[in-house]
Motif scaffolding. Structure first.
Motif, short mmCIF file in Angstrom:
data_model
loop_
_atom_site.label_atom_id
_atom_site.label_comp_id
_atom_site.label_asym_id
_atom_site.label_seq_id
_atom_site.Cartn_x
_atom_site.Cartn_y
_atom_site.Cartn_z
N ASP A 18 -6.10 -0.84 1.85
CA ASP A 18 -6.85 0.38 1.47
C ASP A 18 -8.26 0.32 2.04
O ASP A 18 -8.79 1.33 2.52
CB ASP A 18 -6.92 0.51 -0.06
CG ASP A 18 -5.54 0.67 -0.67
OD1 ASP A 18 -4.81 1.57 -0.25
OD2 ASP A 18 -5.19 -0.12 -1.57
N GLY A 25 0.82 -1.21 0.00
CA GLY A 25 0.00 0.00 0.00
C GLY A 25 0.86 1.26 0.00
O GLY A 25 2.08 1.21 0.18
N GLY A 42 4.44 -0.29 0.39
CA GLY A 42 4.83 -1.15 -0.73
C GLY A 42 5.59 -0.44 -1.84
O GLY A 42 5.56 -0.92 -2.98
N ARG A 90 -16.46 -2.29 -8.57
CA ARG A 90 -15.04 -2.07 -8.79
C ARG A 90 -14.85 -1.17 -10.01
O ARG A 90 -14.06 -0.24 -10.01
CB ARG A 90 -14.41 -3.45 -9.03
CG ARG A 90 -12.93 -3.52 -8.92
CD ARG A 90 -12.52 -3.99 -7.54
NE ARG A 90 -11.22 -3.47 -7.21
CZ ARG A 90 -10.15 -4.22 -7.02
NH1 ARG A 90 -10.23 -5.51 -7.06
NH2 ARG A 90 -9.00 -3.65 -6.73
N ARG A 110 2.25 -8.72 -8.77
CA ARG A 110 3.47 -8.34 -8.06
C ARG A 110 3.59 -9.07 -6.72
O ARG A 110 4.64 -9.59 -6.35
CB ARG A 110 3.47 -6.82 -7.84
CG ARG A 110 4.78 -6.29 -7.31
CD ARG A 110 4.75 -4.78 -7.14
NE ARG A 110 5.08 -4.07 -8.36
CZ ARG A 110 4.22 -3.29 -9.04
NH1 ARG A 110 3.01 -3.12 -8.60
NH2 ARG A 110 4.60 -2.68 -10.13
N1 UDP Z 1 0.88 -1.36 -4.44
C1 UDP Z 1 2.04 -1.33 -3.71
N2 UDP Z 1 3.23 -1.26 -4.40
C2 UDP Z 1 3.30 -1.23 -5.74
C3 UDP Z 1 2.08 -1.29 -6.48
C4 UDP Z 1 0.88 -1.37 -5.80
O1 UDP Z 1 2.01 -1.36 -2.50
O2 UDP Z 1 4.41 -1.17 -6.27
C5 UDP Z 1 -0.39 -1.43 -3.71
C6 UDP Z 1 -1.39 -0.32 -3.99
O3 UDP Z 1 -1.07 0.82 -3.22
C7 UDP Z 1 -2.70 -0.99 -3.59
C8 UDP Z 1 -2.45 -2.46 -3.90
O4 UDP Z 1 -1.06 -2.60 -4.11
O5 UDP Z 1 -2.88 -0.84 -2.19
C9 UDP Z 1 -3.14 -2.95 -5.17
O6 UDP Z 1 -4.49 -2.95 -4.95
P1 UDP Z 1 -5.51 -3.53 -6.04
O7 UDP Z 1 -6.86 -3.40 -5.43
O8 UDP Z 1 -5.26 -2.91 -7.36
O9 UDP Z 1 -5.07 -5.06 -6.06
P2 UDP Z 1 -5.39 -6.20 -7.12
O10 UDP Z 1 -6.78 -5.97 -7.63
O11 UDP Z 1 -4.35 -6.12 -8.18
O12 UDP Z 1 -5.25 -7.44 -6.31
#
Ligand code: UDP
Length: 258
Positions: A199, A117, A144, A222, A174
């Motif tokens: 978040d 995050g 993160g 979403r 990632r």
């Molecule tokens: N994030 C992070 N580092 C990065 C890229 C993303 O900490 O280099 C965090 C971003 O702040 C968010 C989370 O990863 O809190 C991604 O959330 P998302 O809901 O997009 O996750 P997904 O749907 O990809 O699982």
């Protein structure tokens, strides 16, 4: 004395070639692993990740190697139903919440760590949880967005803290790559890729209302909240089409490998 949580045996099922473990109670199973100090990588599979894995063989390979793959998304659950398996969704955020409660109730399970995050978000999420579950032992938090120079320092920190539950919120894929590469730092921990859960807990984002979630429509919310994700979300109709074609071309349900 700590009571041992009885553990079921997960049944392995294939969703378009990727594994999904079927269990009635995922948090009990993981708590039992935590009691036994058995390390575990949990992948929360949804339709989007399934389609990503198709184009990203290293991601597919990590999913295959994970100790537990849970049916996080509505698409996966509908796929399972299409193949005669009545399963409930197990969203990663809810599984993590159940585990945080369990860890708070049994301090001997060890401490928890929130990684990921934007700066301040994991810290805020931890504060919310400490308020909710005062018995929860927090090992620490880390945002993160570490620079390459900061990464090794963070690795050392994790290694010396040895938390038993490590939630990694870096987004897909990632977080899956990060966990696979670094889980040896804390071999006895449960590692879960939790996407944007910090978040949500920190109040930066909100989850879809329950009626949308209960009707497999969380994705609509979403899209409304993050319209820039539309391209990524094309994976959903692609998954649905793939699932239907697969079902129609298979005369028998996919065999489960117990
Ligand atoms: N994030 C992070 N580092 C990065 C890229 C993303 O900490 O280099 C965090 C971003 O702040 C968010 C989370 O990863 O809190 C991604 O959330 P998302 O809901 O997009 O996750 P997904 O749907 O990809 O699982």
């Amino acid at each position: 004395m700590q009571t041992r949580v009885p553990s079921e045996t997960p049944q392995l099922f294939s969703v378009l070639g990727l594994p999904v473990h079927l269990l009635n109670n995922y948090s009990n199973w993981l708590t039992s692993r935590a009691q036994q100090r058995i390390g575990c990588h949990v992948v929360t599979l949804n339709a989007e990740m399934t389609m990503q894995a198709e184009e990203n063989p290293p991601l597919a390979s990590i999913i295959h190697q994970a100790d537990l793959v849970i049916p996080d998304g509505a698409g996966i659950v509908l796929y399972l139903r299409l193949h005669g398996r009545q399963m409930q969704r197990c969203p990663g955020i809810e599984l993590s919440e159940a585990l945080l409660q369990n860890f708070g109730q049994s301090p001997s399970l060890g401490s928890v760590f929130f990684f990921g995050g934007a700066p301040g978000v994991a810290q805020k999420a931890v504060e919310v949880w400490q308020e909710k579950v005062p018995g929860l032992a927090i090992a620490g938090t880390q945002h993160g967005y570490l620079s390459p120079e900061e990464e090794p320092v963070f690795h050392q920190r994790l290694k010396s803290l040895q938390p038993r539950l490590i939630l990694v919120g870096l987004g897909v894929p990632r977080q899956e790559f990060w966990i696979a590469e670094h889980r040896a730092l804390c071999p006895n921990a449960i590692w879960i890729g939790v996407g944007g859960s910090f978040d949500t807990w920190a109040g930066v984002k909100t989850r879809a209302p329950e009626w949308l979630r209960n009707n497999h429509l969380e994705w609509i919310y979403r899209l409304y909240q993050e319209p820039w994700r539309w391209r990524r979300m094309l994976a959903l109709p692609k998954f649905a089409l793939r699932a239907l074609v697969y079902r129609l071309t298979q005369r028998l349900p996919v065999s489960s490998q117990g």
